[in-house]
Every structure is written in structure tokens, then in C-alpha cells.
Design a protein around this motif. Structure first.
Motif, short mmCIF file in Angstrom:
data_model
loop_
_atom_site.label_atom_id
_atom_site.label_comp_id
_atom_site.label_asym_id
_atom_site.label_seq_id
_atom_site.Cartn_x
_atom_site.Cartn_y
_atom_site.Cartn_z
N PHE A 34 8.93 14.16 11.50
CA PHE A 34 8.24 12.87 11.32
C PHE A 34 6.89 13.05 10.61
N CYS A 35 6.20 14.17 10.89
CA CYS A 35 4.96 14.49 10.14
C CYS A 35 5.28 14.58 8.65
N GLY A 36 6.37 15.30 8.33
CA GLY A 36 6.78 15.47 6.94
C GLY A 36 7.10 14.15 6.27
N ILE A 37 7.78 13.26 6.99
CA ILE A 37 8.13 11.94 6.43
C ILE A 37 6.86 11.12 6.15
N GLY A 38 5.92 11.14 7.11
CA GLY A 38 4.67 10.40 6.95
C GLY A 38 3.91 10.83 5.70
N ILE A 39 3.79 12.15 5.50
CA ILE A 39 3.10 12.67 4.32
C ILE A 39 3.93 12.40 3.06
N GLY A 40 5.25 12.58 3.18
CA GLY A 40 6.14 12.44 2.03
C GLY A 40 6.16 11.06 1.43
N VAL A 41 6.07 10.01 2.26
CA VAL A 41 6.08 8.64 1.71
C VAL A 41 4.72 8.27 1.09
N ALA A 42 3.65 8.89 1.59
CA ALA A 42 2.30 8.52 1.11
C ALA A 42 1.96 9.16 -0.24
N LEU A 43 2.35 10.41 -0.45
CA LEU A 43 1.91 11.14 -1.64
C LEU A 43 2.33 10.50 -2.97
N PRO A 44 3.60 10.08 -3.16
CA PRO A 44 3.96 9.46 -4.44
C PRO A 44 3.19 8.16 -4.71
N CYS A 45 2.87 7.43 -3.63
CA CYS A 45 2.09 6.19 -3.78
C CYS A 45 0.68 6.49 -4.29
N LEU A 46 0.04 7.52 -3.73
CA LEU A 46 -1.30 7.90 -4.17
C LEU A 46 -1.27 8.37 -5.63
N ASP A 47 -0.26 9.18 -5.98
CA ASP A 47 -0.11 9.66 -7.36
C ASP A 47 0.00 8.48 -8.33
N ALA A 48 0.85 7.51 -7.97
CA ALA A 48 1.10 6.36 -8.85
C ALA A 48 -0.16 5.49 -8.99
N LEU A 49 -0.88 5.27 -7.89
CA LEU A 49 -2.10 4.45 -7.94
C LEU A 49 -3.13 5.06 -8.87
N ILE A 50 -3.31 6.38 -8.78
CA ILE A 50 -4.27 7.08 -9.65
C ILE A 50 -3.84 6.99 -11.11
N THR A 51 -2.58 7.32 -11.37
CA THR A 51 -2.10 7.41 -12.76
C THR A 51 -2.05 6.04 -13.44
N GLU A 52 -1.61 5.03 -12.69
CA GLU A 52 -1.47 3.70 -13.30
C GLU A 52 -2.79 2.92 -13.34
N GLY A 53 -3.75 3.33 -12.53
CA GLY A 53 -5.01 2.59 -12.45
C GLY A 53 -6.08 3.06 -13.41
N ILE A 54 -5.79 4.17 -14.16
CA ILE A 54 -6.80 4.74 -15.05
C ILE A 54 -6.26 4.78 -16.48
N GLU A 55 -7.13 4.46 -17.45
CA GLU A 55 -6.72 4.49 -18.86
C GLU A 55 -6.34 5.90 -19.29
N LYS A 56 -5.44 6.00 -20.28
CA LYS A 56 -4.88 7.27 -20.74
C LYS A 56 -5.96 8.28 -21.14
N GLU A 57 -7.04 7.80 -21.81
CA GLU A 57 -8.05 8.71 -22.35
C GLU A 57 -8.81 9.48 -21.26
N GLU A 58 -8.94 8.88 -20.07
CA GLU A 58 -9.68 9.55 -18.97
C GLU A 58 -8.77 9.98 -17.84
N ARG A 59 -7.47 9.75 -18.00
CA ARG A 59 -6.51 9.98 -16.91
C ARG A 59 -6.50 11.44 -16.43
N GLY A 60 -6.55 12.38 -17.39
CA GLY A 60 -6.51 13.80 -17.03
C GLY A 60 -7.69 14.21 -16.18
#
Length: 398
Positions: free
Chosen positions: A315-341
Motif C-alpha cells: 500500500f505504501c508503494g501504491i500511494g507513492i506510485g499514483v502520486a509521482l506521475p501526477c507531479l511529473d506531469a504538473l511540472i512538465t505541462e506547467g512550464i514553458e519549453k525554454e525553461e522546462r529543463g
């Protein structure tokens, strides 16, 4: 074109997989390294810690360079450096009488390579796909490869060390060579930068991003750090419990450690496919994941029964597993390409801080008392959930 992009994602996914193996694979081998080299527990912990410290320092620089000169121009040399580091550590362990310092030098080089490889993959995926739905889906695949590396690491490390104790070091250049070939031939990226901003203007732009989006960005950085801190801390605790309380070690221990990590891997993959471009859904899945993680850590305090422990860690693994892709997507989609890296590399550095801090902090908390450890970590998860609830506002993330 679609076929080419699928192969490109497979190639990119190999990088976090290889970098994760390069570090986590050594964790089950550390007691053997300690005995073979006749060094202290602190000295052997440096094999992991130095790698992480170097990566933490250099990741933002690699992110900046990837924004300026192109992602592939940073990733491929970094993979080669990581491979050379593995070769140096392996050769020192094989041929030298007193190899400890050379092993550390090799590990430092691996940390340099890791800084410029895996963290740059995330913004590169954002560059390659226009649709936010596609970006979320493919980032889920990348996060799954990362977590699959964690699943495979304890098993592969134990198996290789079972043949020759320093074989895990030599496996790194083999894995990185495969990733370099895949990157070189199968990944076509929009690497050309038209009129990059002068450094002063670039810094001004980054400051502007943090001024405008600082609240939700800092929140994601802190949550990512907490999740990785708890993951590596509870893995350390489970590893210790399996040996000290249940007399389970070697390959069998590797397979047991892989069970909660497999749950993390599967939940990351499913979440990445389901979240699409809904930032509201990303927020609530992250909130639910941190609450599930906190409840699971709290539950561990009730029993040392091996089946209860493994079930709770799933259950610890599931909790972390569902959160990580959401955080990745929020960062990547919320920042313009030029400063994304640059921005995503700061996020990667925060995750590395969590990885480096988890085991030593858990050791200190366990020395105080197991109850103190469980309640402290539960409290930390509650704080993470509160930050998600209070500071991540989907309508502010463009």
C-alpha cells in the motif's frame, strides 16, 4: 511517425531504468562490500551517498545546459561518463589491493553522469509531444521505467554479486552503452535552440517563473522530496527487518523487497495512462496517494509479522506510485519549453535529496524508537497531503 515515437519513448525509458539500477542495485550488496574491503558501515554508505550528493549539485547545471544547447547533447555524454565511472569502480575492485578510494572516484563520476541523464528525460518528453494528454501518458511510462528499475535492482544486484561481488559495478557500462546506442539512433529531438537568451536574461526569466508560479512549484518540490525520502527510508527499514527479525537475506530478500516496488511500478503506469490532461485529477490523486502512504506507514507500527509488513508496504508503494506521475506531469505541462529543463532539474534534485536522506534519517529515528519513527513519518505524510490540498491549485497551473 507514431512507430518512431514509440521507439523513442522506449529508448528514453531505458535511461531512468539504467540510472536507477546503477545506484539501487548496490544497496543489497553493501554488506558484502563492507566485508570484502574491511571498511566501516559509514565508509560503505559513502558508496551511495557521494553518488547522490554529486547528482544533487550538478542536476540544475545539466538542466540549464539542456535548455541552452539541446537535450541529446547533454544526455549522451552523461551516459558515457556514468559508464566510465562504473568501469573505474569495477576495475579498482577487481585489480587493486586497496580499492576503496578509486571505487568512490568511480561512483562520483557515475553521479556526474546521472545528473545529466535521467533528469533531462522528463523535459525532453515535454518537448517531443504537443498534447498535454500525450505528455502525461508518456511521462507515466518514464516514471514506470524508473520504478521498474527499483523493482529489478535488489534482485539483479543480489544475483550478480552472488557470482562475483564487484560484478554490479561492471554491469553499469554495459547498460549505459545500450542506452547510448538507443538514444543515438532512435530518438529524434527538437534539439535546435533558436537564439538562446543571454545568461542574465535567462536568470531573469527563471526568477519571473518562481515569482509567478513559486507557490505550486515549491509545493511539488517538497512533496517529491518527501515521497522519495519515505520510499527509500521504508525500503531500508524493510530490508533491516527481513535480516534482523526474520533471518532472510540474499536473493530471497531481493525478491521480497521487489514486491512493494512492483506495486509502485504498476500503479505509476496505470496512473500515467489515466490522468490525461486533467490537472484537477492530478491534484486529487496526489492527495489520495499521500494519505494512503501516511495511513500505511502508521499501520506498520502495529505488527512485525512478515506478511503484514509486506502487505502494508504494498500500500505504501501504491500511494507513492499514483502520486509521482501526477507531479511529473504538473511540472512538465506547467512550464514553458525554454525553461522546462532547468525547472524540472530542480525538482529532480529535490527527489535526490529525499533518496540520500531517507536511510540515514530512518537509522537515527529507529535508534530513538520504532514508534517515534512511524509517528514522525506519518506526520510528514500528513504535511505533504496538506500542502497538496492547500497549495496546488489546478487553475493557476497553465
Amino acid at each position: 511517425m507514431e512507430h518512431n515515437k514509440k521507439w523513442a519513448i522506449v529508448s528514453l525509458a531505458s535511461i531512468p531504468l539504467v540510472m536507477t539500477l546503477g545506484n539501487s542495485m548496490l544497496i543489497p550488496v553493501l554488506p558484502t562490500i563492507e566485508k570484502k574491503l574491511k571498511i566501516s558501515s559509514f565508509q560503505v554508505s559513502m558508496v551511495i551517498t557521494l553518488y547522490s550528493i554529486v547528482a544533487i549539485i550538478l542536476i540544475p547545471i545539466a538542466g540549464y545546459l539542456s535548455d541552452r544547447i539541446g537535450r541529446k547533447k547533454v544526455i549522451i555524454p552523461s551516459l558515457i561518463i556514468a559508464g566510465i565511472g562504473g568501469l573505474i569502480s569495477g576495475y579498482a575492485a577487481w585489480k587493486m589491493k586497496d580499492p576503496y578510494m578509486m571505487i568512490l572516484i568511480g561512483r562520483i563520476l557515475q553521479g556526474v553522469g546521472a545528473a545529466g541523464a535521467a533528469p533531462v528525460v522528463m523535459p525532453l518528453v515535454g518537448d517531443m509531444f504537443k498534447s498535454e494528454e500525450e505528455v502525461s501518458k508518456e511521462l507515466g511510462v518514464i516514471e514506470t521505467a524508473n520504478t521498474f528499475g527499483k523493482v529489478l535492482s535488489p534482485i539483479l544486484g543480489s544475483v550478480l554479486a552472488g557470482f562475483i561481488w564487484y560484478l554490479p559495478f561492471f554491469s553499469i557500462p554495459v547498460f549505459t552503452a545500450i542506452s547510448v546506442i538507443l538514444m543515438f539512433f532512435l530518438v529524434q529531438t527538437p534539439d535546435k535552440r533558436e537564439d538562446p537568451l543571454p545568461f542574465k536574461e535567462f536568470l531573469k526569466c527563471i526568477k519571473g517563473i518562481f515569482k509567478k508560479d513559486g507557490k505550486w512549484l515549491y509545493s511539488i518540490f517538497v512533496i517529491g522530496c518527501i515521497l522519495m525520502f519515505v520510499l527509500f527510508g521504508v525500503l531500508f527499514y524493510l530490508s533491516d527487518m527481513l535480516e534482523s527479525k526474520h533471518n532472510i537475506d540474499g536473493i530471497k530478500k531481493g525478491f521480497i523487497l521487489a514486491i512493494p516496488l512492483a506495486a509502485l511500478c504498476l500503479s505509476s503506469y496505470i496512473t500515467g495512462k489515466k490522468i490525461k490532461e486533467s490537472k484537477v485529477l492530478m491534484k486529487w490523486i496526489t492527495f489520495g496517494g499521500t494519505i494512503l502512504l501516511g495511513a500505511s506507514v502508521f499501520a506498520i507500527s502495529f505488527s512485525e509479522n512478515i506478511y503484514f509488513l509486506i502487505g502494508t508496504f504494498v500500500f505504501c508503494g501504491i500511494g507513492i506510485g499514483v502520486a509521482l506521475p501526477c507531479l511529473d506531469a504538473l511540472i512538465t505541462e506547467g512550464i514553458e519549453k525554454e525553461e522546462r529543463g532547468t525547472i524540472s532539474s530542480v525538482y529532480s534534485s529535490m527527489r535526490f535529496i529525499g533518496v540520500a536522506a531517507g536511510p540515514p534519517v530512518f537509522v537515527l529515528l529507529m535508534k530513538a524508537s520504532h514508534q517515534v519513527m512511524f509517528y514522525s513519518i506519518t506526520g510528514l505524510c500528513v504535511i505533504a497531503a496538506f500542502i497538496v490540498l492547500k497549495e496546488i491549485k489546478p487553475d493557476e497551473i497553465e
